[in-house]
Design an enzyme around this catalytic site. Structure first.
Site, PDB file in Angstrom:
ATOM      1  N   LYS A 135       0.831  -1.210   0.000  1.00 32.95           N
ATOM      2  CA  LYS A 135       0.000   0.000   0.000  1.00 32.95           C
ATOM      3  C   LYS A 135       0.866   1.260   0.000  1.00 32.95           C
ATOM      4  O   LYS A 135       0.609   2.200  -0.737  1.00 32.95           O
ATOM      5  CB  LYS A 135      -0.916   0.042   1.242  1.00 32.95           C
ATOM      6  CG  LYS A 135      -1.940  -1.053   1.314  1.00 32.95           C
ATOM      7  CD  LYS A 135      -2.963  -0.774   2.404  1.00 32.95           C
ATOM      8  CE  LYS A 135      -2.362  -0.741   3.795  1.00 32.95           C
ATOM      9  NZ  LYS A 135      -1.923  -2.064   4.295  1.00 32.95           N
TER      10      LYS A 135
ATOM     11  N   ARG B 134      -9.634   1.540   9.667  1.00 34.17           N
ATOM     12  CA  ARG B 134      -9.171   0.195  10.008  1.00 34.17           C
ATOM     13  C   ARG B 134     -10.243  -0.588  10.741  1.00 34.17           C
ATOM     14  O   ARG B 134     -10.077  -1.774  10.979  1.00 34.17           O
ATOM     15  CB  ARG B 134      -7.948   0.310  10.896  1.00 34.17           C
ATOM     16  CG  ARG B 134      -6.635   0.092  10.132  1.00 34.17           C
ATOM     17  CD  ARG B 134      -5.632  -0.326  11.096  1.00 34.17           C
ATOM     18  NE  ARG B 134      -4.345  -0.782  10.728  1.00 34.17           N
ATOM     19  CZ  ARG B 134      -3.354  -0.135  10.161  1.00 34.17           C
ATOM     20  NH1 ARG B 134      -3.507   1.054   9.682  1.00 34.17           N
ATOM     21  NH2 ARG B 134      -2.183  -0.694  10.034  1.00 34.17           N
TER      22      ARG B 134
ATOM     23  N   ARG C  67      11.307  -6.533   5.159  1.00 34.63           N
ATOM     24  CA  ARG C  67      11.100  -5.086   4.958  1.00 34.63           C
ATOM     25  C   ARG C  67      12.022  -4.265   5.845  1.00 34.63           C
ATOM     26  O   ARG C  67      12.151  -4.528   7.040  1.00 34.63           O
ATOM     27  CB  ARG C  67       9.643  -4.735   5.253  1.00 34.63           C
ATOM     28  CG  ARG C  67       9.375  -3.235   5.124  1.00 34.63           C
ATOM     29  CD  ARG C  67       7.917  -2.924   5.005  1.00 34.63           C
ATOM     30  NE  ARG C  67       7.196  -3.017   6.267  1.00 34.63           N
ATOM     31  CZ  ARG C  67       5.908  -2.713   6.399  1.00 34.63           C
ATOM     32  NH1 ARG C  67       5.211  -2.340   5.341  1.00 34.63           N
ATOM     33  NH2 ARG C  67       5.319  -2.821   7.563  1.00 34.63           N
TER      34      ARG C  67
ATOM     35  N   ARG D  21      11.313  -1.931  11.124  1.00 38.32           N
ATOM     36  CA  ARG D  21      10.310  -1.289  11.967  1.00 38.32           C
ATOM     37  C   ARG D  21      10.120  -2.084  13.251  1.00 38.32           C
ATOM     38  O   ARG D  21      10.179  -3.309  13.233  1.00 38.32           O
ATOM     39  CB  ARG D  21       8.971  -1.224  11.219  1.00 38.32           C
ATOM     40  CG  ARG D  21       8.809   0.023  10.413  1.00 38.32           C
ATOM     41  CD  ARG D  21       7.618   0.004   9.518  1.00 38.32           C
ATOM     42  NE  ARG D  21       6.355  -0.372  10.161  1.00 38.32           N
ATOM     43  CZ  ARG D  21       5.163  -0.208   9.595  1.00 38.32           C
ATOM     44  NH1 ARG D  21       5.080   0.331   8.394  1.00 38.32           N
ATOM     45  NH2 ARG D  21       4.067  -0.577  10.208  1.00 38.32           N
TER      46      ARG D  21
ATOM     47  N   ARG E 248      -0.685  -8.300  14.021  1.00 43.22           N
ATOM     48  CA  ARG E 248      -1.288  -7.310  13.116  1.00 43.22           C
ATOM     49  C   ARG E 248      -2.091  -8.001  12.018  1.00 43.22           C
ATOM     50  O   ARG E 248      -3.165  -7.524  11.634  1.00 43.22           O
ATOM     51  CB  ARG E 248      -0.192  -6.422  12.508  1.00 43.22           C
ATOM     52  CG  ARG E 248       0.338  -5.415  13.514  1.00 43.22           C
ATOM     53  CD  ARG E 248       1.753  -4.973  13.178  1.00 43.22           C
ATOM     54  NE  ARG E 248       1.813  -4.230  11.952  1.00 43.22           N
ATOM     55  CZ  ARG E 248       2.873  -4.229  11.130  1.00 43.22           C
ATOM     56  NH1 ARG E 248       3.931  -4.958  11.412  1.00 43.22           N
ATOM     57  NH2 ARG E 248       2.858  -3.506  10.054  1.00 43.22           N
TER      58      ARG E 248
HETATM   59  P1  AMP Z   1       0.667   1.009   9.374  1.00 46.74           P
HETATM   60  O1  AMP Z   1       1.924   1.739   9.002  1.00 46.74           O
HETATM   61  O2  AMP Z   1      -0.523   1.468   8.589  1.00 46.74           O
HETATM   62  O3  AMP Z   1       0.835  -0.490   9.366  1.00 46.74           O
HETATM   63  O4  AMP Z   1       0.333   1.423  10.905  1.00 46.74           O
HETATM   64  C1  AMP Z   1       1.249   1.123  11.938  1.00 46.74           C
HETATM   65  C2  AMP Z   1       0.509   1.037  13.251  1.00 46.74           C
HETATM   66  O5  AMP Z   1      -0.112   2.293  13.559  1.00 46.74           O
HETATM   67  C3  AMP Z   1      -0.636   0.027  13.290  1.00 46.74           C
HETATM   68  O6  AMP Z   1      -0.180  -1.306  13.546  1.00 46.74           O
HETATM   69  C4  AMP Z   1      -1.474   0.583  14.444  1.00 46.74           C
HETATM   70  O7  AMP Z   1      -0.884   0.305  15.697  1.00 46.74           O
HETATM   71  C5  AMP Z   1      -1.364   2.092  14.209  1.00 46.74           C
HETATM   72  N1  AMP Z   1      -2.442   2.590  13.312  1.00 46.74           N
HETATM   73  C6  AMP Z   1      -2.288   3.138  12.077  1.00 46.74           C
HETATM   74  N2  AMP Z   1      -3.471   3.488  11.548  1.00 46.74           N
HETATM   75  C7  AMP Z   1      -4.404   3.158  12.475  1.00 46.74           C
HETATM   76  C8  AMP Z   1      -5.833   3.245  12.517  1.00 46.74           C
HETATM   77  N3  AMP Z   1      -6.536   3.743  11.491  1.00 46.74           N
HETATM   78  N4  AMP Z   1      -6.463   2.809  13.631  1.00 46.74           N
HETATM   79  C9  AMP Z   1      -5.769   2.298  14.681  1.00 46.74           C
HETATM   80  N5  AMP Z   1      -4.427   2.169  14.711  1.00 46.74           N
HETATM   81  C10 AMP Z   1      -3.745   2.595  13.615  1.00 46.74           C
END
Ligand code: AMP
Length: 218
Positions: A17, A93, A130, A162, A173
């Protein structure tokens, strides 16, 4: 070329994404709004939001809906998103977030939600390899042959794994994705606002598939 776009990109962690959203953002000249990037920036800046979110993020959990809805509500009011549109990456989400987004965008409804579909076993392999630039967020794939310290080609920042790409956090996740986020596919699908795009293959091919369905949705 379309005049702006209002898009949501759904998909498992590691589906590509982030990479595709950067390209789509340039192509359609709209801001790429990644809630993960916003939260990571808050962690780096030691902002109140970051201090609160860090532990949840490191454990692979989800930050509370109210907080996330507040952040996105404020971001979508900024001039670039108001005039050009937006590409949302990582939001919504949960179904609660999706319903809140429907209200926030009632005057400027979404064009389309895209599910970038990559099977779980493929993303597991991608996530363990990654690496990400800590400063600009550019993604890399580790081969084990990199010189250490690994320096970002784009900005000279440190390239690292990360904190939430460890096997435990990745599995958590992905489980959360199935239980909380997959119902969004049903939410947007039942309103005829969802298109599934195959996310497996060369990034250029995936990008072409994405722009084809997005252009068709206008
Ligand atoms: P991502 O980079 O999109 O995988 O986001 C990394 C982390 O940020 C996720 O595993 C969540 O802990 C938090 N996060 C990001 N977006 C959201 C969201 N819309 N709702 C809740 N937690 C979020």
């Amino acid at each position: 070329m379309i005049p702006g776009a209002r898009l949501i990109i759904l998909g498992r962690q590691g589906a590509g994404k982030g990479t595709q959203c950067v390209r789509l953002s340039r192509h359609y000249v709209v801001p790429h709004i990644s809630t993960g990037d916003m939260l990571r920036a808050a962690v780096r800046e030691r902002a109140e939001l970051g201090l609160m979110a860090k532990e949840i993020m490191d454990a692979g959990g989800l930050v509370g809906d109210d907080i996330m809805i507040g952040i996105i509500g404020a971001r979508l009011q900024r001039a670039d998103a108001e005039t050009r549109g937006f590409i949302l990456d990582g939001f919504p989400r949960t179904v609660t977030q999706a319903e809140a987004l429907d209200k926030i965008t009632v005057d400027r409804p979404l064009h389309i939600a895209v599910d970038l579909d990559v099977p779980r076993e493929v993303v597991l392999a991608r996530l363990s390899a990654r690496r990400v630039c800590r400063d600009c967020g550019t993604n890399y794939t580790a081969t084990g042959m990199e010189r250490q310290p690994w320096i970002c080609e784009v900005c000279g920042g440190d390239v690292m794994q990360r904190g939430d790409d460890t096997p435990d956090a990745v599995n958590r996740r992905l489980d959360l994705y199935e239980t909380q986020t997959a119902p969004l596919i049903q939410h947007f699908g039942s309103q005829d606002r969802l298109v599934v795009v195959d996310g497996v293959g060369h990034p250029d091919d995936v990008f072409r598939r994405l722009t084809t369905v997005i252009d068709d949705s206008q």
